[in-house]
Design an enzyme around this catalytic site. Structure first.
Site, PDB file in Angstrom:
ATOM      1  N   SER A 128      14.304  43.614  54.297  1.00  0.00           N
ATOM      2  CA  SER A 128      14.787  44.306  53.101  1.00  0.00           C
ATOM      3  C   SER A 128      15.475  45.612  53.467  1.00  0.00           C
ATOM      4  O   SER A 128      15.107  46.276  54.434  1.00  0.00           O
ATOM      5  CB  SER A 128      13.623  44.600  52.146  1.00  0.00           C
ATOM      6  OG  SER A 128      14.110  45.362  51.066  1.00  0.00           O
ATOM      7  N   LYS A 182       8.454  39.038  51.015  1.00  0.00           N
ATOM      8  CA  LYS A 182       9.790  39.590  50.741  1.00  0.00           C
ATOM      9  C   LYS A 182      10.252  39.171  49.341  1.00  0.00           C
ATOM     10  O   LYS A 182      10.844  39.966  48.597  1.00  0.00           O
ATOM     11  CB  LYS A 182      10.786  39.107  51.805  1.00  0.00           C
ATOM     12  CG  LYS A 182      12.264  39.332  51.465  1.00  0.00           C
ATOM     13  CD  LYS A 182      12.624  40.788  51.454  1.00  0.00           C
ATOM     14  CE  LYS A 182      14.006  41.210  51.021  1.00  0.00           C
ATOM     15  NZ  LYS A 182      15.084  40.344  50.800  1.00  0.00           N
ATOM     16  N   HIS A 185       8.460  41.279  46.902  1.00  0.00           N
ATOM     17  CA  HIS A 185       9.114  42.601  46.958  1.00  0.00           C
ATOM     18  C   HIS A 185      10.340  42.603  46.042  1.00  0.00           C
ATOM     19  O   HIS A 185      10.548  43.508  45.240  1.00  0.00           O
ATOM     20  CB  HIS A 185       9.521  42.915  48.405  1.00  0.00           C
ATOM     21  CG  HIS A 185      10.576  43.973  48.536  1.00  0.00           C
ATOM     22  ND1 HIS A 185      11.908  43.741  48.231  1.00  0.00           N
ATOM     23  CD2 HIS A 185      10.516  45.267  48.900  1.00  0.00           C
ATOM     24  CE1 HIS A 185      12.607  44.847  48.412  1.00  0.00           C
ATOM     25  NE2 HIS A 185      11.774  45.794  48.825  1.00  0.00           N
ATOM     26  N   ASN A 186      11.155  41.560  46.146  1.00  0.00           N
ATOM     27  CA  ASN A 186      12.364  41.492  45.323  1.00  0.00           C
ATOM     28  C   ASN A 186      12.018  41.365  43.837  1.00  0.00           C
ATOM     29  O   ASN A 186      12.711  41.921  42.987  1.00  0.00           O
ATOM     30  CB  ASN A 186      13.241  40.323  45.756  1.00  0.00           C
ATOM     31  CG  ASN A 186      13.997  40.626  47.036  1.00  0.00           C
ATOM     32  OD1 ASN A 186      13.572  41.456  47.824  1.00  0.00           O
ATOM     33  ND2 ASN A 186      15.098  39.951  47.255  1.00  0.00           N
ATOM     34  N   GLU A 189      11.200  44.633  42.663  1.00  0.00           N
ATOM     35  CA  GLU A 189      12.475  45.379  42.594  1.00  0.00           C
ATOM     36  C   GLU A 189      13.197  45.082  41.263  1.00  0.00           C
ATOM     37  O   GLU A 189      13.730  45.991  40.620  1.00  0.00           O
ATOM     38  CB  GLU A 189      13.320  44.956  43.794  1.00  0.00           C
ATOM     39  CG  GLU A 189      14.697  45.547  43.887  1.00  0.00           C
ATOM     40  CD  GLU A 189      15.477  44.912  45.054  1.00  0.00           C
ATOM     41  OE1 GLU A 189      14.940  44.822  46.176  1.00  0.00           O
ATOM     42  OE2 GLU A 189      16.627  44.497  44.821  1.00  0.00           O
TER      43      GLU A 189
HETATM   44  P1  NBP Z   1      26.076  35.257  54.462  1.00  0.00           P
HETATM   45  O1  NBP Z   1      24.881  34.872  53.689  1.00  0.00           O
HETATM   46  O2  NBP Z   1      27.325  35.572  53.732  1.00  0.00           O
HETATM   47  O3  NBP Z   1      26.382  34.088  55.531  1.00  0.00           O
HETATM   48  C1  NBP Z   1      27.533  34.139  56.355  1.00  0.00           C
HETATM   49  C2  NBP Z   1      27.190  33.699  57.749  1.00  0.00           C
HETATM   50  O4  NBP Z   1      26.665  32.357  57.741  1.00  0.00           O
HETATM   51  C3  NBP Z   1      28.424  33.657  58.638  1.00  0.00           C
HETATM   52  O5  NBP Z   1      28.057  34.079  59.914  1.00  0.00           O
HETATM   53  C4  NBP Z   1      28.807  32.181  58.628  1.00  0.00           C
HETATM   54  O6  NBP Z   1      29.559  31.781  59.742  1.00  0.00           O
HETATM   55  C5  NBP Z   1      27.441  31.569  58.678  1.00  0.00           C
HETATM   56  N1  NBP Z   1      27.392  30.145  58.320  1.00  0.00           N
HETATM   57  C6  NBP Z   1      27.590  29.515  57.134  1.00  0.00           C
HETATM   58 BR1  NBP Z   1      28.145  30.340  55.616  1.00  0.00          BR
HETATM   59  N2  NBP Z   1      27.408  28.205  57.181  1.00  0.00           N
HETATM   60  C7  NBP Z   1      27.081  27.952  58.468  1.00  0.00           C
HETATM   61  C8  NBP Z   1      26.772  26.760  59.164  1.00  0.00           C
HETATM   62  N3  NBP Z   1      26.733  25.581  58.542  1.00  0.00           N
HETATM   63  N4  NBP Z   1      26.501  26.853  60.479  1.00  0.00           N
HETATM   64  C9  NBP Z   1      26.518  28.032  61.097  1.00  0.00           C
HETATM   65  N5  NBP Z   1      26.798  29.199  60.504  1.00  0.00           N
HETATM   66  C10 NBP Z   1      27.077  29.167  59.191  1.00  0.00           C
HETATM   67  O7  NBP Z   1      25.729  36.479  55.455  1.00  0.00           O
HETATM   68  P2  NBP Z   1      24.925  37.842  55.149  1.00  0.00           P
HETATM   69  O8  NBP Z   1      25.321  38.469  53.866  1.00  0.00           O
HETATM   70  O9  NBP Z   1      25.029  38.633  56.414  1.00  0.00           O
HETATM   71  O10 NBP Z   1      23.416  37.365  54.945  1.00  0.00           O
HETATM   72  C11 NBP Z   1      22.706  36.659  55.949  1.00  0.00           C
HETATM   73  C12 NBP Z   1      21.325  36.349  55.400  1.00  0.00           C
HETATM   74  O11 NBP Z   1      20.656  37.587  55.124  1.00  0.00           O
HETATM   75  C13 NBP Z   1      21.327  35.582  54.083  1.00  0.00           C
HETATM   76  O12 NBP Z   1      20.216  34.723  54.048  1.00  0.00           O
HETATM   77  C14 NBP Z   1      21.158  36.662  53.034  1.00  0.00           C
HETATM   78  O13 NBP Z   1      20.607  36.183  51.842  1.00  0.00           O
HETATM   79  C15 NBP Z   1      20.216  37.602  53.769  1.00  0.00           C
HETATM   80  N6  NBP Z   1      20.211  38.968  53.291  1.00  0.00           N
HETATM   81  C16 NBP Z   1      21.338  39.580  52.926  1.00  0.00           C
HETATM   82  C17 NBP Z   1      21.298  40.893  52.483  1.00  0.00           C
HETATM   83  C18 NBP Z   1      22.549  41.613  52.102  1.00  0.00           C
HETATM   84  O14 NBP Z   1      22.433  42.773  51.651  1.00  0.00           O
HETATM   85  N7  NBP Z   1      23.721  41.014  52.302  1.00  0.00           N
HETATM   86  C19 NBP Z   1      20.098  41.571  52.428  1.00  0.00           C
HETATM   87  C20 NBP Z   1      18.951  40.925  52.830  1.00  0.00           C
HETATM   88  C21 NBP Z   1      19.032  39.632  53.274  1.00  0.00           C
HETATM   89  P3  NBP Z   1      31.196  31.846  59.689  1.00  0.00           P
HETATM   90  O15 NBP Z   1      31.524  33.281  59.967  1.00  0.00           O
HETATM   91  O16 NBP Z   1      31.614  30.939  60.768  1.00  0.00           O
HETATM   92  O17 NBP Z   1      31.599  31.402  58.317  1.00  0.00           O
END
Ligand code: NBP
Length: 484
Positions: A128, A182, A185-186, A189
């Site tokens: 988080s 987690k 937690h959400n 939130e």
């Molecule tokens: P995203 O959730 O937007 O995912 C994008 C990533 O997933 C890219 O690296 C993409 O590769 C890869 N990907 C996908 Br889409 N399909 C794939 C597949 N079939 N095989 C391999 N790679 C694949 O990224 P994020 O926002 O950094 O979040 C990552 C995780 O963290 C998620 O579970 C999210 O819910 C969680 N999270 C996010 C936040 C936040 O604030 N954003 C906070 C807390 C947790 P590519 O580049 O080749 O398309």
């Protein structure tokens, strides 16, 4: 060079966690499905630490010291399974796959079981704090086997948020426990934010306080027992003027709240484990209602929008705004206590359901920094659980510190909920929290009538207060009672 950990999935969260690890002295092997993200990260931040560039999962696996630690940061859902499927044939017994995304805890349980059968560790980690937290120190909630935590824990603790020298990371429990915590937690939130929104709405709608004025109020509240990250940033958001129109920014933002699902999961799981997380569920419903903009616009025309005329005549609130603001502060604090109490109660129920021995004091400690619900209140929550197991309060509201606080807030809380109802301002979290509190403190509830009705139409039987057994009244016969 052999790397301490590999990260696959280098969108914002993965990239920032990789940088955080490297900045803390770990050698990090990098991989992304498309190499462009790997190269962009190396070009922009390659000098922040030791990185190993890889293009394929096989290269990534080869780059790691053993037992291997592999952090998956791809989109939650099917992509996680796809990456796991590709990794399995490349790994050796004892290696650790870590899923740091927002995966649903049941999926984590399923994946953990599958990988355990193959001699691999699977660690579902709740992270988080958004992108900022991932880079500078998130709150980290790891599940999985205790054995894997021995290898992985020190690393996670090093990159986690630091609260006065203590890392906001500790082993939570087996399989999906980390992702579950987690998720809760959400959920908290969601309720926290909805409560803040209700405070804002009622102060504006009933007492006519404009956003900039309220910004000062929230800033002031941040020096009280409400002190928290969300209160702090509320003051910032309310103070923001829209450059284009000169209006408060809040007035040009569409009033339709988005959601990614973790609040909904919390409400559903609360229902499934039989824990009444009403404030959390109401905050999810409030987002759903907010999304029904077209319907709301039609309804506003049909019923007239805005603050309703008082039913009881004069309202006391605007007469003395300072008192009213203090009432709202107390209503918000009491409602906040209820949402934490409900979230923690749900953790107790889930612990029983899924076989996790959850340490609520430790969990509260992890939320004190790095995450969105960080709040001074968490120190007091920790104190409430810092007693022998048999003395731990069954519900947070029963902890001495909070019983007193609630008694102190109660008259104000009732006044605010009454004022909201009287003036037609929706306060689902304030109101449902008060209903929860009132339900808990009642020795008898109308559930006796529910049982009577169920027995009448469905012969569902009932128990009696004065003797053991299960009974049924012959409603369509002579109305005598029979033992069932
Ligand atoms: P995203 O959730 O937007 O995912 C994008 C990533 O997933 C890219 O690296 C993409 O590769 C890869 N990907 C996908 Br889409 N399909 C794939 C597949 N079939 N095989 C391999 N790679 C694949 O990224 P994020 O926002 O950094 O979040 C990552 C995780 O963290 C998620 O579970 C999210 O819910 C969680 N999270 C996010 C936040 C936040 O604030 N954003 C906070 C807390 C947790 P590519 O580049 O080749 O398309």
């Amino acid at each position: 060079m052999s790397a301490d950990i590999g990260v696959t999935g280098l969108a914002v969260m993965g990239a920032n966690l990789a940088r955080n690890l490297a900045r803390n002295g770990y050698t990090v092997a990098l991989h992304n499905r498309s190499a462009a993200k790997t190269d962009a990260l190396l070009a922009a931040h390659g000098e922040e630490g030791e990185f190993v560039r890889t293009e394929t999962l096989a290269e990534l696996v080869d780059a790691l010291e053993r037992p291997r630690r592999l952090l998956i940061m791809v989109k939650a859902g099917a992509p996680v399974d796809a990456v796991i499927d590709d990794l399995i044939p490349l790994l050796d017994e004892g290696d650790i796959i870590i899923d740091g995304g927002n995966s649903f805890f049941e999926e984590t349980r399923r994946r953990e079981e599958r990988l355990r059968e193959q001699g691999l560790h699977f660690v579902g980690v709740g992270v988080s704090g958004g992108e900022e937290g991932a880079l500078n120190g998130p709150s980290i909630m790891p599940g999985g086997s205790q054995e894997s935590y021995r290898t992985l824990g020190p690393m996670l603790e090093k990159i986690a948020a630091d609260y006065h020298g203590e890392p906001c990371c500790a082993w939570i429990g087996t399989d999906g426990a980390g992702h579950y915590v987690k998720m809760v937690h959400n959920g908290i939130e969601y309720a926290d934010m909805q409560g803040i929104g209700e405070a804002f709405d009622i102060m504006r709608s009933v007492a006519g306080m404009e956003p900039a004025v309220q910004s000062g109020v929230f800033r002031e509240w941040n020096t009280t027992d409400l002190a928290s990250y969300l209160i702090e940033i509320t003051a910032e958001v309310l103070d923001q003027e829209d450059e284009e129109t000169g209006h408060p920014l809040i007035d040009v933002i569409v009033d339709s709240a988005g959601q990614k699902g973790t609040g909904r999961w919390t409400a559903i799981s609360g229902l499934e484990v039989g824990s009444p997380v009403s404030a959390i569920a109401e905050s999810v419903f409030a987002r759903s209602v907010s999304s029904q903009r077209e319907l709301r616009q039609q309804t506003a025309k049909a019923f007239s929008s805005g603050v309703q005329e008082t039913v009881t005549g004069e309202f006391a609130v605007a007469d003395d705004r300072e008192d009213f603001v203090e009432d709202v502060r107390k209503a918000l604090y009491a409602s906040k206590l209820v949402s934490y109490a409900q979230g923690l109660d749900m953790l107790i129920a889930a612990g029983e359901e899924f076989g996790w021995d959850l340490d609520l004091k430790s969990i509260a400690s992890l939320w004190r920094a790095g995450c969105i619900i960080r709040a001074d209140l968490l120190d007091t929550i920790m104190k409430a659980y810092d007693v022998a197991p048999e003395q731990r309060p069954r519900n947070l509201l029963l902890a001495e510190e909070f019983t007193e606080a609630l008694n102190e807030c109660l008259p104000a809380w009732r006044r605010v909920v009454a004022a909201a109802a009287t003036h037609g301002v929706p306060t689902p979290v304030f109101s449902s929290s008060l209903a929860y509190y009132d339900s808990l403190r009642r020795e008898r509830l109308p559930a006796a009538l529910t049982q009577g009705l169920r027995d009448y139409f469905g012969a569902h039987t009932y128990q009696r207060v004065d003797k053991e057994g299960v009974f049924h009244t012959l409603w369509s016969g002579d109305r005598s009672e029979v033992s069932s």
